[in-house]
Scaffold this active site. Sequence first.
Site, short mmCIF file in Angstrom:
data_model
loop_
_atom_site.label_atom_id
_atom_site.label_comp_id
_atom_site.label_asym_id
_atom_site.label_seq_id
_atom_site.Cartn_x
_atom_site.Cartn_y
_atom_site.Cartn_z
N CYS A 1 -6.58 -12.28 -1.67
CA CYS A 1 -6.84 -12.68 -0.29
C CYS A 1 -5.59 -13.35 0.27
CB CYS A 1 -8.00 -13.67 -0.25
SG CYS A 1 -9.48 -13.02 -1.01
N ARG B 1 -2.86 -8.13 1.64
CA ARG B 1 -3.47 -8.77 0.48
C ARG B 1 -4.97 -8.52 0.40
NH1 ARG B 1 0.18 -12.97 -1.32
NH2 ARG B 1 -1.50 -13.87 -2.50
N TRP C 1 -10.20 -9.96 0.21
CA TRP C 1 -10.46 -8.85 -0.72
C TRP C 1 -11.65 -9.32 -1.54
CZ3 TRP C 1 -10.43 -7.94 -6.08
CH2 TRP C 1 -10.46 -6.59 -6.44
N ASN D 1 -8.12 -18.17 -2.10
CA ASN D 1 -7.67 -16.96 -2.77
C ASN D 1 -7.80 -17.21 -4.26
OD1 ASN D 1 -6.31 -14.69 -3.73
ND2 ASN D 1 -4.29 -15.64 -3.45
N GLY D 2 -8.51 -16.33 -4.98
CA GLY D 2 -8.66 -16.51 -6.43
C GLY D 2 -10.13 -16.45 -6.80
N GLU E 1 1.73 8.48 -12.94
CA GLU E 1 2.02 7.81 -11.67
C GLU E 1 1.64 8.72 -10.48
OE1 GLU E 1 2.57 5.08 -10.42
OE2 GLU E 1 3.75 5.31 -8.61
N LYS F 1 -1.05 7.63 -7.61
CA LYS F 1 -0.74 7.61 -6.17
C LYS F 1 -1.78 8.43 -5.41
CE LYS F 1 1.46 4.97 -5.85
NZ LYS F 1 2.19 4.19 -6.82
N GLU G 1 -5.21 6.70 -5.33
CA GLU G 1 -5.22 5.48 -4.51
C GLU G 1 -5.39 5.76 -3.03
OE1 GLU G 1 -1.44 3.52 -5.74
OE2 GLU G 1 -2.64 1.71 -5.61
N HIS H 1 -6.15 19.69 -25.92
CA HIS H 1 -7.04 18.89 -26.78
C HIS H 1 -8.26 18.38 -26.03
CE1 HIS H 1 -4.23 19.14 -30.08
NE2 HIS H 1 -3.26 18.84 -29.22
N LYS I 1 -2.86 -5.33 -2.19
CA LYS I 1 -1.49 -5.19 -2.69
C LYS I 1 -1.22 -6.12 -3.88
CE LYS I 1 2.79 -3.78 -2.38
NZ LYS I 1 3.03 -2.42 -2.90
O1 M6R Z 1 2.71 -6.56 -8.17
P1 M6R Z 1 2.57 -5.75 -9.42
O2 M6R Z 1 3.70 -4.78 -9.61
O3 M6R Z 1 2.36 -6.61 -10.64
O4 M6R Z 1 1.26 -4.90 -9.23
C1 M6R Z 1 0.76 -4.09 -10.25
C2 M6R Z 1 -0.28 -3.14 -9.72
O5 M6R Z 1 -1.34 -3.83 -9.14
C3 M6R Z 1 0.30 -2.16 -8.71
O6 M6R Z 1 1.38 -1.45 -9.21
C4 M6R Z 1 -0.78 -1.16 -8.25
O7 M6R Z 1 -1.15 -0.33 -9.31
C5 M6R Z 1 -0.27 -0.36 -7.06
N1 M6R Z 1 -1.26 -0.34 -6.03
C6 M6R Z 1 0.09 1.05 -7.40
O8 M6R Z 1 0.48 1.79 -6.31
#
Ligand code: M6R
Length: 603
Positions: free
Chosen positions: A2, A27, A74, A98-99, A475, A479, A482, A498, A598
């Site tokens: 948050c 956030r 969030w 936040n937390g 990766e 992407k 997400e 497999h 984020k």
């Molecule tokens: O801030 P960080 O690099 O520690 O974050 C790690 C992950 O939360 C971050 O890479 C997340 O997987 C991204 N949304 C990927 O695009």
Amino acid sequence: MCGIIGVLSDHEVAPILLEALKRLEYRGYDSAGIATVQNGALDRRRAVGKLHNLSDLLVYEPLAGRIGIGHTRWATHGGPTVKNAHPHLAGRVVVVHNGIIENFRELKERMPGRSFESDTDTETVAHLCETFMEKGLSPREAAAETLKHLEGAFALAFLFEGEEDLIVAARKGSPLAIGHGDGEMYVGSDAIALSPLTDRITYLEEGDYAFVTRAGVEIHDVEGRLANRETRAIAAQAAQVDKAGHKHFMAKEIFEQPTVLSECLSYYASGDRVDVPDFQIDFAGTDRLIMVACGTAHYACQVAKYWFEQLAGLPCDVDIASEFRYREPPVSDRATALFVSQSGETADTLAALRYAREKARSVISIVNVAESSIARESDAALPILAGVEIGVASTKAFVNQLGALANLAILAGRQRGHLTEAREAELVTTLRSLPGLINQALALEERIRTVTGRIAEAQSVLFLGRGPMFPMALEGALKLKEISYIHAEGYASGELKHGPIALVDKSVPVIVLAPRDALFDKTVSNMQEVMARDGLVWLVSDAEGIEAAGHGVWETLVMPKVDPILAPLLYAVPAQLIAYHTALHKGTDVDQPRNLAKSVTVE
Ligand code: M6R
């Protein structure tokens, strides 16, 4: 997760709070709210969904006041509803958080007579503070007393009825900064929130709480003693948060990669040698490298494992932070631990770092946010110099993490006598050519846009890669998941037979990321196995690779040629653009995809 903002001003604060929340929306964006004190009375406005809903509400129901707090959420405890939106009110106290307050159920049970409006953990904090005020404590005393009872991670800001010159701010486990203006003071989750308001900030340290008034700030440490915390200037980069003419932050960040990668590479090498400023750690004295991270940063570590093993002969483990922190893995006192994080605040990565710190020979971090907790708690914190990344899907931070890691692996190779000077020079030269090659890959955007029209119709997509392209397949799939919400999986090419090959039929696009390297023919055999089962193969390779194996595939993408060991930095670009354009075809929210945030500061 948050975002928090607080403002003490001589002007109306609602517009300032809203502007700051816009900068914090990355956030979390499940709901937003603000509260102020006006003529001694507390009032608040809250709305579900994106910030514009709160702005709209404020047009019809304005909120006056020269002191206020705001929040963008969030959701963790309780769904994204108005009653669960912050600020949370109890009697004369209103709180943003936040937390996670881990003992909130127990705290609620200790306040049997009180009625709770929301399903959140945060509301308990407001009630607890109010109960201390009912016992005669002043707002300052009540807030300080409340903090002693909270378990978990939090950044908090409190506002009180009848107090038009006081915000109490507190931090444990989640970041919080105090901003110093001219006759104005601010509280914010990060420098981005505060950057246009002031260039002078003080970061609270673990366990600190602060009484913020227009005259300044009084900070106390976890024991309640007065504490002196340094006030520093915010780096200019924190202020650059516009889209620079692009439709989305993600697009801007993808297209910035040649520039930011050049900056990163210039930091790590001079001439044809790697030269890391102020870096004293010698990899010759270590017997194992343990790399730990989450999400995309974890995939950067997985790529780097190939580099450290091949270029430096250094045994390497890569772990997901949320697993590492609780598994009690043995860490020898000759091991070096390396943590990678864009934000530098990811809760699991930070906890894993604290675990390793007790045991490892040294702790290194690679971060984008220089002032972050992970950077501050490392023996050596290395920058990636990507600039502020706003898009929830990490792009330029990933490529720059790879840039930093590649240089570190080359350095380790030299220190351990595993790399010749000539090979080091060759690798540094190849790295330097990458920003130019990335530019060429970006020019393939239109072709990618066309092909992704078909990807957008798929229910499921597979990515395949071998060697350092295997983590790139992971990766690419992350992407796509997400931001387009299409189910996608990345597999090592040789692993498909497999089990996962059972998923393949004519409706499943299979994206093969395969520069022509020593194992290319093996990947092609795996690709043929897919084609024999009617899978739609999109071969992403260089001209030689396409020439050798492109016949009969569904689609091809001709990439520039690069030394295969460093190819992940280049192949990140098509992976990102495939996800981006698929999401555009589907009309999803690219910069703020559903359910995500984020910065992940909860476990
Ligand atoms: O801030 P960080 O690099 O520690 O974050 C790690 C992950 O939360 C971050 O890479 C997340 O997987 C991204 N949304 C990927 O695009």
